[in-house]
Write a protein that holds these residues in place. Structure first.
Motif, short mmCIF file in Angstrom:
data_model
loop_
_atom_site.label_atom_id
_atom_site.label_comp_id
_atom_site.label_asym_id
_atom_site.label_seq_id
_atom_site.Cartn_x
_atom_site.Cartn_y
_atom_site.Cartn_z
N THR A 13 -30.88 -17.50 -14.68
CA THR A 13 -31.40 -18.19 -15.85
C THR A 13 -32.90 -18.02 -16.00
OG1 THR A 13 -31.76 -20.23 -14.64
CG2 THR A 13 -29.62 -19.96 -15.72
N VAL A 62 -17.45 -19.01 -8.70
CA VAL A 62 -17.49 -19.17 -7.24
C VAL A 62 -17.67 -20.63 -6.87
CG1 VAL A 62 -18.89 -18.68 -5.21
CG2 VAL A 62 -18.34 -16.85 -6.80
N ILE A 63 -18.65 -21.24 -7.53
CA ILE A 63 -18.90 -22.65 -7.21
C ILE A 63 -17.64 -23.47 -7.45
CG2 ILE A 63 -20.19 -24.70 -7.88
CD1 ILE A 63 -22.50 -22.85 -8.65
N LEU A 118 -19.55 -25.69 1.35
CA LEU A 118 -20.66 -26.35 0.66
C LEU A 118 -21.94 -25.52 0.76
CD1 LEU A 118 -19.82 -29.94 1.81
CD2 LEU A 118 -19.51 -28.95 -0.46
N ASP A 119 -22.14 -24.87 1.88
CA ASP A 119 -23.25 -23.93 2.02
C ASP A 119 -23.19 -22.85 0.97
OD1 ASP A 119 -23.99 -23.74 5.57
OD2 ASP A 119 -25.13 -24.54 3.86
N VAL A 167 -30.74 -23.04 -21.88
CA VAL A 167 -31.26 -22.64 -20.58
C VAL A 167 -31.75 -23.84 -19.79
CG1 VAL A 167 -33.15 -21.42 -19.47
CG2 VAL A 167 -31.83 -20.31 -21.24
N ILE A 178 -21.75 -22.96 -1.78
CA ILE A 178 -22.06 -23.48 -3.12
C ILE A 178 -23.57 -23.48 -3.33
CG2 ILE A 178 -22.07 -25.55 -4.54
CD1 ILE A 178 -19.29 -26.15 -3.56
N GLU A 179 -24.28 -23.95 -2.36
CA GLU A 179 -25.73 -24.01 -2.51
C GLU A 179 -26.32 -22.64 -2.78
OE1 GLU A 179 -27.84 -26.67 -0.42
OE2 GLU A 179 -29.75 -25.65 -0.60
N VAL A 216 -19.89 -27.76 -13.47
CA VAL A 216 -19.57 -26.34 -13.68
C VAL A 216 -18.92 -26.15 -15.04
CG1 VAL A 216 -18.14 -24.42 -12.94
CG2 VAL A 216 -19.42 -25.72 -11.25
N VAL A 258 -25.64 -21.53 -6.23
CA VAL A 258 -26.46 -22.23 -7.23
C VAL A 258 -27.80 -21.53 -7.38
CG1 VAL A 258 -27.81 -24.29 -7.61
CG2 VAL A 258 -25.40 -24.49 -7.06
N LEU A 259 -28.36 -21.17 -6.24
CA LEU A 259 -29.66 -20.48 -6.29
C LEU A 259 -29.53 -19.16 -7.03
CD1 LEU A 259 -30.96 -21.31 -2.72
CD2 LEU A 259 -31.70 -22.27 -4.91
N ARG A 260 -28.48 -18.49 -6.75
CA ARG A 260 -28.23 -17.22 -7.44
C ARG A 260 -28.17 -17.43 -8.95
NH1 ARG A 260 -22.66 -14.50 -6.35
NH2 ARG A 260 -22.43 -13.66 -8.45
N ALA A 261 -27.45 -18.45 -9.34
CA ALA A 261 -27.32 -18.73 -10.77
C ALA A 261 -28.68 -19.07 -11.37
CB ALA A 261 -26.33 -19.87 -11.00
N ARG A 262 -29.45 -19.77 -10.60
CA ARG A 262 -30.75 -20.18 -11.12
C ARG A 262 -31.63 -18.97 -11.41
NH1 ARG A 262 -34.98 -24.34 -9.07
NH2 ARG A 262 -35.41 -22.61 -7.67
N ASN A 263 -31.55 -18.02 -10.53
CA ASN A 263 -32.32 -16.79 -10.74
C ASN A 263 -31.95 -16.11 -12.04
OD1 ASN A 263 -34.10 -16.61 -8.70
ND2 ASN A 263 -32.69 -15.57 -7.29
N ASP A 280 -16.66 -14.30 -2.47
CA ASP A 280 -16.90 -15.74 -2.47
C ASP A 280 -16.02 -16.46 -3.46
OD1 ASP A 280 -20.41 -15.54 -1.73
OD2 ASP A 280 -18.74 -16.30 -0.50
N PHE A 281 -15.56 -15.74 -4.42
CA PHE A 281 -14.70 -16.35 -5.42
C PHE A 281 -13.24 -16.23 -5.02
CE2 PHE A 281 -13.01 -17.61 -9.37
CZ PHE A 281 -12.09 -16.67 -9.81
N GLN A 329 -22.35 -32.23 1.68
CA GLN A 329 -22.66 -31.72 3.02
C GLN A 329 -23.04 -32.86 3.95
OE1 GLN A 329 -25.70 -28.76 2.16
NE2 GLN A 329 -24.39 -27.23 3.12
N PRO A 356 -15.47 -19.27 -15.26
CA PRO A 356 -14.78 -19.96 -14.16
C PRO A 356 -13.36 -20.40 -14.55
CG PRO A 356 -16.86 -21.06 -14.74
CD PRO A 356 -16.59 -20.06 -15.78
N ARG A 407 -30.19 -25.12 -16.25
CA ARG A 407 -30.96 -25.33 -15.03
C ARG A 407 -30.74 -26.72 -14.48
NH1 ARG A 407 -36.06 -22.66 -13.44
NH2 ARG A 407 -34.98 -20.76 -12.89
N LEU A 432 -27.41 -26.86 -12.74
CA LEU A 432 -27.45 -26.22 -11.43
C LEU A 432 -28.11 -27.14 -10.42
CD1 LEU A 432 -28.33 -22.58 -12.48
CD2 LEU A 432 -26.17 -23.42 -11.59
N LEU A 457 -20.67 -19.32 -11.40
CA LEU A 457 -20.00 -20.58 -11.73
C LEU A 457 -18.57 -20.59 -11.20
CD1 LEU A 457 -21.21 -21.28 -15.38
CD2 LEU A 457 -21.95 -22.38 -13.28
N ILE A 474 -23.67 -15.34 -15.57
CA ILE A 474 -23.65 -16.64 -14.93
C ILE A 474 -22.23 -17.13 -14.70
CG2 ILE A 474 -23.59 -18.59 -16.54
CD1 ILE A 474 -26.32 -19.29 -15.57
#
Lengths: 576, 130, 221
Positions: A406, A361-362, A392-393, C15, A395-396, C60, A399-404, B11-12, C33, B102, C19, C22, A359, A355
């Motif tokens: 977890t 990247v964000i 910002l895209d 966890v 980032i979104e 973060v 975030v989804l990637r990170a969620r997966n 991306d990073f 945005q 990070p 979540r 995030l 993070l 994770i």
């Protein structure tokens, strides 16, 4: 059959978790049985073998002396009779009728005879007509008439005659010898003597008196000729039935009135007489039987010792084995536990590592967005928007990637979370019933739950406990298959301050005592097609691990009752 | 200061490079070990910021190659792992710092400055608190 | 409570919090945005934009801390060089920075504390407090302490500070405020059953409302 034993043994020795006591009892019995049979069988075989050999040898040993005795006695008797007969014959041939036919001369000859040889009782001179013209002896027999008597006729025909023992005119058992002489001038006469049996009897025991053996003579009609110690006086009928006589002396085994007898017989040559030496079997065999009984005692003692030792040894061994197995199971559980711990740790760490990248990247993108806002020239929105929006895209997406990432951990932690917490049994049972509710309704099974209000919470592992109840209720439902008016009753109570007792009762098809014995064994299932046979096995293991106990009662066609007791405060075994 | 950034996560690394540029540093990047070596050969930077856990040529082997070619080049190691696997910092005096992602950006800047004091670039001071 | 249970609970908290974080990041980024697209370029909207971006970055940081805490549970030793100052070397050593552990515990157990209406705070240590121990048992002890407070109904303020007292390294626990102060105090006095790997951890009373959690050194985690 050996195959079955081997299979049985293999099954029992094949260790699996959740070991039931019945398993160990069976193992112990089997091992004891094997050990005893392996020890005792060669012992018995050896004993039997040596018994046969020894008795055969003993028989031979016993027969030999008797045989010898018979032979010797026979020889002695034959000598005795032979001697006497030769003497008489000599006298008959050495003298003529005329020379003998004087009382004085006759007496002189008789005296000479008796001075040399014992046993002659009297002597008589019988002329051709059968008159006894001379007689020497204790009886008044001079002038007796023997004409036509069979002995005389036999003597006249054969030239000689030896009688069997008889009572006759003399009123005591005696034996007669006669020699018939035909002189050159035609005179025919017979010399007759009587022999006393007692002398004969003396000759019977050439080796000295033997208190164990009865030696006597008898004739062809089984009439005793001499006195027998055991079987009567002379001239009585011998109660034994002797086997047919052969030329050679022989030893026979007879059974008379249930008694074992060793009988040696020998035929006296030239006569109808038979020598009989009798030794009682049990008497003869006494040394052997006493030895035998001692050996049997030793054998029995040995067997008893073997059985006892085997029993206690196996008991101790199997107890040890059981302890070792349980220890091993505990250790394995502990190792599994440790493994679980480390795998949790690894999982957590893995997620953490993974994770960090998203993070990062964000953070950079957000940072850059901020930088653009602050550091680039602030003239108008547009150029900034152009660069900001993609950030910002991004980032979104991240975030989804990170969620997966977890998600994995979430699933795991959900399962783990219920590891040890206070649980309301009501709830657990209700949830389990939820699962099976449809099936129960479908089968028309009535389920009643009676739990007291104040039933304390059980501190335990939710998922495992649920598994237990699911299994028990599932079994109950299966037992009620195809049955009308099926009922399942669930009761709970506090059996003591620290233990909760839950009872699941059904009125289904029940189990035979045989099945009940194996119920906690793995892969033993009464449902052939359905199920792995592991349900009760796992249930048992779980309950034991949670520090509880489970007992099953069942009666075929009546129903099954399962009692589960759980400690209020979990002592989860092999967990800290 | 010429900074060369290496990380497989585009991306990073891209925003990071951009942020550095916004502050007047010269920042370029590569996304794998081979490309890095190419760039080093063409024009070595003042400081190399290297991601530890990359696929392909990376880790100790890459470190070895860098050390062979450019033993005096200051290194800053980045890692997504708090304890980078297989890295023993004491073996490599080239490595000035090991940071975890990070990134704390301001701290990062300070470290860069410490490694290679600025030679004529604009470093606008901002009140970033990351 | 077993080690597994402790781990599981902390894991679960972390966890869930992760979540949430995030989700917040997502929302903030979304907001940014929107502002960028539909804003008017004024200083005010720029300000708002900056605020949302700040939020993103703040979240973060929190998430990174959670991740750090998660890594503790692998018992690999302390993390190094993260968002705060760079840590010391020590790949697989048996030592950890008690201050960091404390901080991370507060982060990871935040949700559980909140559920019991306990305010869980950690002192801001500038210096690391080193201890010869793996982090996991420390977390376990702290969770025990938290549990004790939860078991009497919560509603207290708990303040943790890694510190050295009279030569012993440990964590100072201060109970203050809240409705249940008295109960919590008595609960803590009877606290700390032996736990696996830390059989001699003791909670000592060091004054009105304060305790000192003495953690033995050199214990296996």
């Amino acid at each position: 059959m050996f195959c079955k034993i081997r299979q049985q043994l293999a099954r029992l020795l094949d260790i699996s978790e959740g070991l039931s006591p019945a398993h160990y009892r069976a193992l112990r019995r089997l091992m004891t049985f094997l050990m005893v049979s392996v020890s005792v069988t060669p012992l018995l075989v050896l004993s039997a073998f040596s018994h046969i050999q020894y008795s055969r040898m003993v028989e031979q040993e016993l027969e030999a002396p008797l045989d010898t005795l018979a032979r010797k006695s026979r020889a002695s008797l034959e000598l005795f009779l032979g001697e006497r007969f030769s003497t008489v014959s000599f006298i008959a041939h050495a003298h003529s009728f005329a020379s003998l036919n004087h009382p004085d001369a006759f007496r002189r000859v008789f005296l000479a005879l008796t001075s040399e040889f014992h046993g002659f009782v009297d002597m008589g001179l019988v002329n051709a007509e059968g008159h006894q013209v001379d007689y020497v002896g204790p009886y008044q027999l001079k002038g007796a008439d023997y004409a036509g008597q069979p002995w005389l006729r036999e003597a006249e025909i054969k030239g000689r005659y030896i009688s069997n023992v008889f009572l006759g005119l003399r009123d005591f058992p005696h034996m007669v010898m006669a020699v018939h002489r035909l002189e050159a001038d035609g005179t025919r006469w017979t010399l007759r003597v009587t022999i006393d049996i007692s002398q004969l009897e003396k000759a019977l025991m050439p080796t000295g008196p033997d208190r164990e053996t009865d030696v006597f003579l008898c004739d062809g009609n089984n009439i005793l000729q001499t006195n027998s110690r055991l079987y009567g006086k002379a001239l009585e009928k011998l109660p034994l039935s002797l086997p047919p006589v052969g030329l050679e002396p022989a030893v026979h085994h007879l059974n008379a009135d249930g008694q074992q007898l060793l009988v040696g017989t020998a035929l006296l040559s030239g006569t109808d007489l038979r020598l009989v030496a009798v030794k009682s079997g049990p008497e003869a065999l006494r040394p052997w039987t006493s030895l035998q009984s001692e050996l049997i005692l030793v054998l029995c003692g040995g067997i008893v010792i073997i059985v006892l030792v085997s029993h206690f040894l196996m008991k101790a061994l199997v107890a040890r084995l059981q302890a070792a197995d349980e220890h091993r199971a505990a250790i394995t559980a502990q190792m599994e536990h440790q493994h679980k711990l480390s795998s949790i740790g690894r999982l957590a760490a893995g997620v953490a590592h993974e994770i960090n990248n998203p993070l990062a990247v964000i953070l950079e993108k957000a940072g850059l967005a901020q930088d653009i806002l602050r550091l680039s020239p602030s003239n108008g929105n547009q150029p900034q928007a152009d660069s900001l929006l993609p950030l910002l895209d991004g980032i979104e997406r991240t975030v989804l990637r990170a969620r997966n990432i977890t998600r994995r951990l979430l699933g795991f932690s959900r399962r783990m979370e219920a590891s040890c917490q206070p649980l309301r049994l009501e709830q657990i049972i209700a949830e389990s019933l939820d699962f099976l509710g449809n099936e129960a309704a479908h089968r028309g099974v009535e389920i009643t739950v009676r739990l007291p209000e104040n039933l304390p919470d059980v501190v335990s592992d939710q998922s495992q406990l649920q598994q237990v109840f699911l299994n028990l209720l599932g079994n109950a439902l299966d037992a009620l298959e195809g049955q009308q008016a099926g009922r399942i009753e669930i009761d709970g109570k506090l059996s003591d301050t620290e233990t909760v007792l839950i009872t699941v009762r059904d009125n289904g098809k029940g189990m035979s005592p045989e099945m009940l014995r194996h119920i906690f064994e793995p892969f033993y299932s009464s449902k052939r097609e359905k199920g792995t046979g592991l349900g009760m096995f796992i249930t048992y293991a779980i309950i034991r691990r949670l520090g509880g106990d489970i007992v099953v009662h069942s009666q075929q066609d009546a129903g099954t009752t399962v009692h589960v007791s759980l400690p209020v405060h979990a002592q989860v075994i092999s967990e800290a | 200061m010429d900074i060369l950034l290496v990380d497989d996560e585009l991306d990073f690394i891209e925003p990071l490079a951009q942020r550095l540029r916004l502050r007047g540093y010269k920042a370029r990047f590569a996304t794998n070990g081979e490309a890095l070596l190419d760039q080093l050969a063409k024009s070595p930077p003042d400081v190399l910021v290297l991601d530890w856990g990359m696929p392909g040529l990376s880790g100790p082997i890459l470190l070895e190659r860098i050390h062979t070619g450019w033993p005096t080049l200051p290194l800053v190691i980045l890692s997504g792992y708090n304890t980078p696997k297989g890295l023993r910092q004491e073996n490599w005096p080239q490595i000035r710092e090991v940071l975890t992602k990070p990134l704390h950006f301001n701290g990062f800047l300070e470290i860069l400055e410490g490694v290679c004091p600025s030679r004529g670039n604009t470093v606008p001071q901002q009140g970033d608190n990351a | 409570m077993s080690h597994t249970a402790c781990m599981a609970r902390l894991l679960a908290s972390a966890v869930h919090d992760m979540r949430n974080i995030l989700a917040v990041i997502r929302e903030s980024a979304g907001l940014a945005q929107d502002i960028t697209r539909f804003g008017d370029g004024s200083a005010a909207s720029r300000k708002e934009l900056e605020i949302s971006l700040d939020e993103v970055r703040r979240q973060v940081v929190l998430a990174a801390q959670l991740a750090e805490g998660l890594e503790f549970m692998a018992q690999n030793g302390p993390p190094r060089g993260s968002l705060s100052q760079s840590g010391a070397t020590g790949d697989k050593s048996n030592s950890c920075d008690l201050a960091r552990v404390c901080r991370l515990f507060c982060r990871m157990a935040a949700r559980q504390a909140r559920a019991a209406q306990i305010r869980l705070e950690c002192a801001e240590n500038t210096e690391p407090v080193w201890m010869e121990s793996r982090p996991m048992p420390v977390l376990h002890c702290l969770l025990d302490v938290l549990d004790s407070c939860v078991s009497v109904g919560g509603k207290v303020d708990l303040h943790l500070a890694a510190t050295q007292q009279e030569g012993a390294t440990g964590i100072a626990v201060r109970v203050s405020g809240g409705d249940n102060e008295a109960l919590a105090l008595s609960a803590l006095t009877a606290c700390l059953r032996p736990i696996q790997g830390m059989t001699c951890a003791r909670l000592l009373s060091t004054g009105p409302g304060t305790f000192f959690l003495v953690l033995p050194t050199g214990e296996e985690g």
